[in-house]
Motif scaffolding. Structure first.
Motif: not given
Ligand code: NDP
Length: 333
Positions: A208-218, A312-324
């Motif tokens: 991935s490029a820019g601010s986009v992630e290509d892997g996640s552990m949550a 599921s959207l709220a959960s994914a957005l929270a996952c992104l926020e936590s990583a940030h």
């Protein structure tokens, strides 16, 4: 009455999965497709034998033969297109993630409720026999009280899909909005519990490029006390996939269940030994369409509702926020 679908989005998923799913469902047909590029829309319609290519979204929504729309454009468009469809009195089957923000998704739910149309989210995995069997076993106490879950859903993103997912945050690119949404929806479905908080790390490993992630552990915590580890990636070719739930009296250990076409392997391990569940791969998208139609006809509920899509959207957005932020993030809708 035959239910006519309008496709909003001349997309790959519509062509490769949903077209057949709709055509295989009794009393359903696809009557029109809208692409933002009419030439492309016409070529797509010709290739897929859809009888009409709409010149605009308004054109598609004004078509009286269109009773329902299937929205599979890139994610930033789902919100406005759902509002327009609801206003036109069309039922909506929308792709995941439902929208780009919780507020957008909530507005979509409200608009469909007010218009009296069905809103469903195309979370296909909960339609798999394997996940339904695991949900029923857990509900019937087969593993006692669930303690923890693990989802392995790291894939190598096919070259044909290596577009906006990798470099367009404004279109909802990234593995979290693409795959974690499905994993959380499946966990919610199997555990019959809602997530309450998440802590996560994300990764950029060369795809991935820019601010986009290509892997996640949550790690998600659920209201019933379960903690669930979720690994997703676009960069891992050989991991395979799996879904495990471990309880006080047993474990459910499933492999090949995060890709619908694969042959699932589900094992129940308890004090009595190991039992393999005899399960066939099933047509998950068709089941989703059938449930959507039942909801339109007033004889059932969508497999995944708009509210499921919101969670599921709220959960994914929270996952992104936590990583940030590096912080644990609460989840609520
Ligand atoms: P695509 O990239 O195939 O299509 C998305 C949009 O890109 C289309 O609506 C189209 O715009 C445009 N587009 C597609 N192909 C071309 C092309 N050759 N040239 C120019 N533009 C093109 O997306 P996907 O099918 O992979 O995903 C669409 C949605 O479906 C997303 O929301 C995704 O998250 C979801 N999805 C869900 C899955 C599931 O199992 N539930 C699986 C895969 C995706 P236009 O319509 O304006 O022509």
């Amino acid at each position: 009455m035959t239910i006519g679908f309008g496709f909003i989005g001349a997309s790959g998923i519509a062509k490769h999965k949903m077209l057949a799913a709709i055509r295989n469902t009794p009393d359903c047909e696809v009557v029109s497709v809208y692409s933002s590029n009419l030439e492309r829309g016409r070529a797509y319609a010709a290739e897929t034998q859809i009888p009409h290519a709409a010149s605009s979204l308004e054109d598609l929504l004004a078509n009286p033969a269109v009773h329902a729309v299937y929205i599979s454009t890139t994610n930033e468009l789902h919100h406005a297109q759902t509002l327009a469809a609801a206003q036109a009195g069309k039922h909506v089957l929308c792709e995941k993630p439902l929208a780009m923000s919780q507020l957008e998704a909530q507005t979509m739910l409200a608009a469909c409720r007010e218009a009296g149309v069905v809103l469903a989210t195309n979370h296909h995995l909960r339609n798999a026999h394997a996940h339904r069997a695991m949900r029923d076993l857990i509900a019937n106490g087969a593993i006692g009280k669930p303690i923890a879950a693990r989802v392995f859903h790291a894939v190598y993103l096919r070259e044909s899909l290596q577009g906006w997912r990798l470099d367009k945050p404004e279109a909802g690119g990234g593995v979290v909005l693409d795959i974690v949404v499905h994993d959380v929806d499946t966990l919610r479905f199997v555990l019959q519990a809602e997530p309450t908080e998440v802590i996560s790390l994300s990764q950029q490993f060369g795809m991935s490029a820019g601010s986009v992630e290509d892997g996640s552990m949550a790690v998600f915590r659920f209201a019933n006390g379960v903690i669930a580890q979720v690994h997703t990636a676009f960069t891992v070719p050989y991991a395979g996939n799996g879904f495990e739930v471990h309880g006080t009296d047993g474990s459910l250990i499933a492999k090949n269940v995060m890709h619908p076409a694969a042959q699932p392997e589900v094992l129940l391990r308890t004090a009595n030994g190991e039992q393999r569940l005899e399960l066939a791969a099933n047509e998950v998208y068709s089941l989703g369409v059938a449930r959507f139609i039942a909801a339109i006809q007033g004889t059932g509920k969508p497999a995944a509702s708009g509210e499921d899509g919101l969670w599921s959207l709220a959960s994914a957005l929270a996952c992104l926020e936590s990583a940030h932020t590096g912080q644990k993030v609460a989840i609520s809708v």
